[in-house]
Design a protein around this motif. Structure first.
Motif, PDB file in Angstrom:
ATOM      1  N   VAL A  61       0.859  -1.193   0.000  1.00 40.02           N
ATOM      2  CA  VAL A  61       0.000   0.000   0.000  1.00 40.02           C
ATOM      3  C   VAL A  61       0.895   1.244   0.000  1.00 40.02           C
ATOM      4  O   VAL A  61       0.596   2.244  -0.621  1.00 40.02           O
ATOM      5  CB  VAL A  61      -0.907  -0.019   1.252  1.00 40.02           C
ATOM      6  N   GLU A  62       2.022   1.151   0.679  1.00 35.65           N
ATOM      7  CA  GLU A  62       2.978   2.260   0.744  1.00 35.65           C
ATOM      8  C   GLU A  62       3.986   2.093  -0.396  1.00 35.65           C
ATOM      9  O   GLU A  62       4.804   1.178  -0.371  1.00 35.65           O
ATOM     10  CB  GLU A  62       3.685   2.226   2.114  1.00 35.65           C
ATOM     11  N   ASP A  63       3.914   2.941  -1.428  1.00 33.39           N
ATOM     12  CA  ASP A  63       4.757   2.817  -2.615  1.00 33.39           C
ATOM     13  C   ASP A  63       6.252   2.854  -2.323  1.00 33.39           C
ATOM     14  O   ASP A  63       7.036   2.320  -3.075  1.00 33.39           O
ATOM     15  CB  ASP A  63       4.461   3.942  -3.619  1.00 33.39           C
ATOM     16  N   ARG A  64       6.622   3.547  -1.237  1.00 32.92           N
ATOM     17  CA  ARG A  64       8.054   3.735  -1.003  1.00 32.92           C
ATOM     18  C   ARG A  64       8.723   2.535  -0.342  1.00 32.92           C
ATOM     19  O   ARG A  64       9.913   2.553  -0.091  1.00 32.92           O
ATOM     20  CB  ARG A  64       8.260   4.982  -0.150  1.00 32.92           C
ATOM     21  N   LEU A  65       7.961   1.502  -0.014  1.00 35.93           N
ATOM     22  CA  LEU A  65       8.542   0.348   0.649  1.00 35.93           C
ATOM     23  C   LEU A  65       8.139  -0.916  -0.093  1.00 35.93           C
ATOM     24  O   LEU A  65       6.960  -1.205  -0.237  1.00 35.93           O
ATOM     25  CB  LEU A  65       8.057   0.255   2.104  1.00 35.93           C
ATOM     26  N   ARG A  66       9.127  -1.639  -0.578  1.00 38.48           N
ATOM     27  CA  ARG A  66       8.868  -2.902  -1.260  1.00 38.48           C
ATOM     28  C   ARG A  66       9.055  -4.028  -0.249  1.00 38.48           C
ATOM     29  O   ARG A  66      10.069  -4.111   0.426  1.00 38.48           O
ATOM     30  CB  ARG A  66       9.852  -3.064  -2.415  1.00 38.48           C
ATOM     31  N   THR A  67       8.059  -4.864  -0.121  1.00 37.64           N
ATOM     32  CA  THR A  67       8.136  -5.957   0.841  1.00 37.64           C
ATOM     33  C   THR A  67       9.178  -6.977   0.382  1.00 37.64           C
ATOM     34  O   THR A  67       9.423  -7.138  -0.808  1.00 37.64           O
ATOM     35  CB  THR A  67       6.778  -6.653   0.976  1.00 37.64           C
ATOM     36  N   TYR A  68       9.784  -7.652   1.351  1.00 39.06           N
ATOM     37  CA  TYR A  68      10.762  -8.661   0.994  1.00 39.06           C
ATOM     38  C   TYR A  68      10.916  -9.704   2.077  1.00 39.06           C
ATOM     39  O   TYR A  68      10.597  -9.480   3.241  1.00 39.06           O
ATOM     40  CB  TYR A  68      12.128  -8.029   0.702  1.00 39.06           C
ATOM     41  N   LEU A  69      11.433 -10.850   1.651  1.00 38.30           N
ATOM     42  CA  LEU A  69      11.941 -11.903   2.525  1.00 38.30           C
ATOM     43  C   LEU A  69      13.429 -11.952   2.243  1.00 38.30           C
ATOM     44  O   LEU A  69      13.864 -11.699   1.116  1.00 38.30           O
ATOM     45  CB  LEU A  69      11.339 -13.255   2.151  1.00 38.30           C
ATOM     46  N   VAL A  70      14.256 -12.299   3.233  1.00 38.22           N
ATOM     47  CA  VAL A  70      15.694 -12.404   2.987  1.00 38.22           C
ATOM     48  C   VAL A  70      16.266 -13.583   3.767  1.00 38.22           C
ATOM     49  O   VAL A  70      15.844 -13.851   4.896  1.00 38.22           O
ATOM     50  CB  VAL A  70      16.449 -11.088   3.333  1.00 38.22           C
ATOM     51  N   VAL A  71      17.195 -14.286   3.117  1.00 43.02           N
ATOM     52  CA  VAL A  71      17.998 -15.311   3.778  1.00 43.02           C
ATOM     53  C   VAL A  71      19.450 -14.894   3.553  1.00 43.02           C
ATOM     54  O   VAL A  71      19.903 -14.797   2.408  1.00 43.02           O
ATOM     55  CB  VAL A  71      17.752 -16.717   3.194  1.00 43.02           C
TER      56      VAL A  71
END
Length: 182
Positions: A61-71
């Motif tokens: 919903v917030e354009d400035r933050l891209r969701t992610y998973l990280v290992v």
């Protein structure tokens, strides 16, 4: 099997399907499941020794933050890294946490058959980064720290509260399916 207790509100079945990531680089020979259609990107540290894969989800919903998973895989101190074990890696994370974020350590978990530390993270980030128009964006996430052989692993997600239920579901699936090199 991984044991992970999450707060209420994680809607089951939001993800249509999952696909398996298999690290191609021997320095990141991990595998796990992540939501189909998300984009994995492998990278390595330039100044600190680490190898990681970030799996980017759609914009929230917030354009400035891209969701992610990280290992992320780091060598132990005995193998040229900065931290002796998962306890030291967790302590470093907590010591260097941005002042606008708060971390709450929860009960330890078992991930990939190994003991792991679990941390909930909440707070705000000023986004877009270093911009005069930056605004405080609420974020939340989770981090898990574990030690396997000569490596330390940090597994995490971060996103907006709106994206959190889907990210929690994807993170739980990642932890349950995570396979580390022998």
């Amino acid at each position: 099997a991984a044991v992970l207790l999450l707060g209420a509100g994680a809607a089951e079945g939001q993800m249509a399907s999952f696909t398996r990531y298999q690290g191609s680089d021997p320095s990141l020979a991990v595998s796990f499941e992540y939501p189909a259609g998300w984009e994995p990107e492998e990278s390595s540290g330039q100044t600190e020794a680490y190898h990681q894969v970030q799996v980017y989800g759609p914009k929230t919903v917030e354009d400035r933050l891209r969701t992610y998973l990280v290992v992320r895989r780091l060598p132990t101190q005995a193998h040229g890294g900065q931290h002796a074990d998962a306890d030291a890696l967790l302590a470093h994370y907590l010591d260097t946490l941005m002042p606008t974020l708060e971390a709450e350590q929860t009960e330890d978990l078992i991930v990939a058959g190994l003991p792991a530390h679990h941390v909930l993270v909440r707070g705000t980030l000023r986004l877009p980064w270093e911009s005069p128009q930056a605004v405080d964006v609420p974020v939340e996430g989770e981090r898990v720290f574990l030690h396997h052989g000569d490596s330390l692993y940090e597994v995490a997600w971060l996103g907006t509260p709106e994206a959190a239920p889907a990210l929690q579901e994807a993170f739980t699936r990642l932890l349950e399916s995570l396979r580390l090199p022998e």
